[in-house]
Design an enzyme around this catalytic site. Structure first.
Site: not given
Ligand SMILES: *Cc1c(COP(=O)(O)O)cnc(C)c1O
Length: 388
Positions: A50, A102, A174, A199
Site C-alpha cells: 500500500r 466530469y 484534470d 481513458k
Molecule cells: C472518467 C473520468 C474521470 C473518472 O475516472 P475513473 O477512472 O472512471 O474513476 C475523471 N475525470 C474525467 C475527465 C474522466 O473522463
C-alpha cells in the site's frame, strides 16, 4: 543521464526503465503485499505494497516524468485520484471547479466532501473574469478540465495559473482528455495534473486507473501521505498494463486526432447534425488558446442531433461504434451525456451549462476512419428519416 531528449521516447524509456535486479527490459509485476526486512528498520526501500510497490513505483515515476512533476501517484481509479487530491483540503474550505466538470467529480464533491465541510463553487473557468468573481475568502483551489467534458470548453491553463498564483490558490488540472502527449499542465503553471488513466493512457478499455503528478516535493509528500493513509492504490498487474499502454500513447494519440478531424468534417456536413463542438475547429471558442496549450483539438467530439426524436434511432442504428460510457479507447464509443455521464448532475445545472438532451459525445477511436464514418453516416441517415 537519460539516453533520449524527446517526449516520444520518454513514453517508452521514461520513469524506471527495466529491472535493475535481472536486466529484464520491462518492469516485472511485483505481485506481493509485503517485503522481507533484513533487520529492524533495514529494508530495500519497500515495506508494504500500500505504501509502495516497485511496479507501481515505475508507473508513478513515469507519469511524473511525462507531466514534468516532482512525483507521481497511481490510484485504483480516476475517482480515487480525484478523491485523494481533494483530501488535501479542509472543512471550511472551498474548491472552484469548471462548470462542465466530469459528473463523478461533481458527485464526490456534492455528495461526499460537502458532508465533511469542504464545499465547492461551479464556475465557467473559460471566463477569467467569472472565475475571479467566484473567488471568495474560503477558496483554496481551482480545479480545471480543458477541454471540459462534454462540450469541450477550453480554459486558458496558463492564465488561470497566473491568477491562482496571485491569489495563493492551488491549481489542479484534470488532463484526462488531452494526456501529457498533447498538453502538460504543470509546464503551464498548474500544481497538480491528474488523470483518469482508464481513458487514453490505458487506451484499450481494459483497466480502471487514476494517475496524479505533483509539481513540487512538498505537495508530493502530502499526496503520498494521503495515498498511503486512504489506500486507494493501483495494483501491480494494472500498473504493469498501464506502463505497457503508455508506450504506444504517442502513435495512438496521433491517429485518434487525425481520425477526429475527419469525423468533425463529416459531421459538420451532415443534414441530421445541428451543431458540432470540437476545440480544433478554428471557429470554436477557445481555439487559439487550445492550440497554444494542446497543439491540436484532441479526439473528443460532441454534436447535437437536429431533432429530439432522432436520438433513439441514431443510437440503436450504430453497428461498429459502441454505445458505452467511457472514452479514449482504441475503439470508437458514443454516449448520451444527459442520461449517462452527466446523469448525476441535476437537470437545471445541466441546462445551465448547455448539456442538451440532443447532445451526443463521440470518442473517436483508431479504427480505419472509413469504417467509422460509414457507420455514423448510416445511423445519422436513418435518424434523419425518422425525424422528418
Ligand atoms: C472518467 C473520468 C474521470 C473518472 O475516472 P475513473 O477512472 O472512471 O474513476 C475523471 N475525470 C474525467 C475527465 C474522466 O473522463
Amino acid at each position: 543521464m537519460r539516453a533520449y531528449r524527446h517526449f516520444g521516447s520518454a513514453l517508452i524509456h521514461g520513469g524506471i526503465y527495466g529491472d535493475g535486479a535481472t536486466g529484464a527490459v520491462n518492469t516485472p509485476i511485483y505481485q506481493t503485499s509485503t517485503f522481507m526486512q533484513e533487520g529492524l528498520g533495514k529494508h530495500k526501500g519497500y515495506e508494504y505494497s500500500r505504501t509502495g510497490n516497485p511496479t507501481r513505483a515505475a508507473l508513478e515515476s513515469l507519469i511524473a516524468e511525462l507531466e514534468g512533476g516532482a512525483a507521481g501517484f497511481a490510484f485504483a481509479s480516476g475517482m480515487a485520484a480525484v478523491t485523494a487530491v481533494l483530501a488535501l483540503f479542509n472543512a471550511g474550505e472551498r474548491v472552484i471547479v469548471t462548470s462542465n466538470v466530469y459528473g463523478g467529480t461533481y458527485r464526490v464533491l456534492d455528495k461526499i466532501f460537502r458532508r465533511f465541510g469542504l464545499t465547492y463553487t461551479l464556475a465557467d473557468t473559460s471566463d477569467l473574469a467569472a472565475l475571479e468573481d467566484a473567488i471568495t475568502s474560503d477558496v483554496r483551489a481551482v480545479m480545471v478540465e480543458s477541454p471540459a467534458n462534454p462540450l469541450l470548453t477550453v480554459t486558458d491553463i496558463a492564465a488561470v495559473s497566473r491568477l491562482c498564483k496571485r491569489r495563493g490558490l492551488c491549481l489542479i488540472v484534470d488532463n484526462t482528455f488531452m494526456t501529457p502527449y498533447f498538453q502538460r499542465p504543470i509546464e503551464l503553471g498548474a500544481d497538480i495534473a491528474l488523470h483518469s488513466a482508464t481513458k487514453y493512457l490505458g487506451g484499450h478499455s481494459d483497466i480502471i486507473a487514476g494517475l496524479v503528478a505533483a509539481r513540487d516535493a512538498e505537495l508530493a509528500e502530502r499526496l503520498h501521505f494521503i495515498q498511503n493513509a486512504t489506500g486507494g492504490i493501483l495494483q501491480p498487474f494494472d500498473s504493469f498494463l498501464l506502463i505497457r499502454s503508455i508506450k504506444t500513447l504517442g502513435v495512438r494519440m496521433e491517429r485518434h486526432a487525425e481520425n477526429a478531424v475527419a469525423a468533425v468534417d463529416f459531421l459538420r456536413a451532415h443534414r441530421a447534425v445541428d451543431k458540432v463542438y470540437y476545440p480544433g475547429l478554428p471557429q470554436a471558442p477557445g481555439y487559439e488558446i487550445n492550440k497554444r496549450q494542446a497543439g491540436c483539438g484532441g479526439a473528443m467530439i460532441a454534436f447535437e442531433l437536429a431533432a429530439d426524436r432522432a436520438l433513439r434511432v441514431f443510437f440503436e442504428s450504430l453497428r461498429l461504434v459502441a454505445l458505452a460510457e467511457s472514452l479514449g479507447g482504441v475503439e470508437s464509443l458514443v454516449c448520451h451525456p444527459a442520461s449517462m455521464t452527466h446523469a448525476s448532475m441535476p437537470e437545471e445545472i445541466r441546462e445551465k451549462v448547455g448539456i442538451s438532451d440532443r447532445l451526443v459525445r463521440l470518442s473517436v477511436g483508431i479504427e480505419d476512419i472509413r469504417d467509422i464514418l460509414d457507420d455514423i453516416g448510416q445511423a445519422l441517415d436513418r435518424s434523419g428519416v425518422s425525424a422528418s
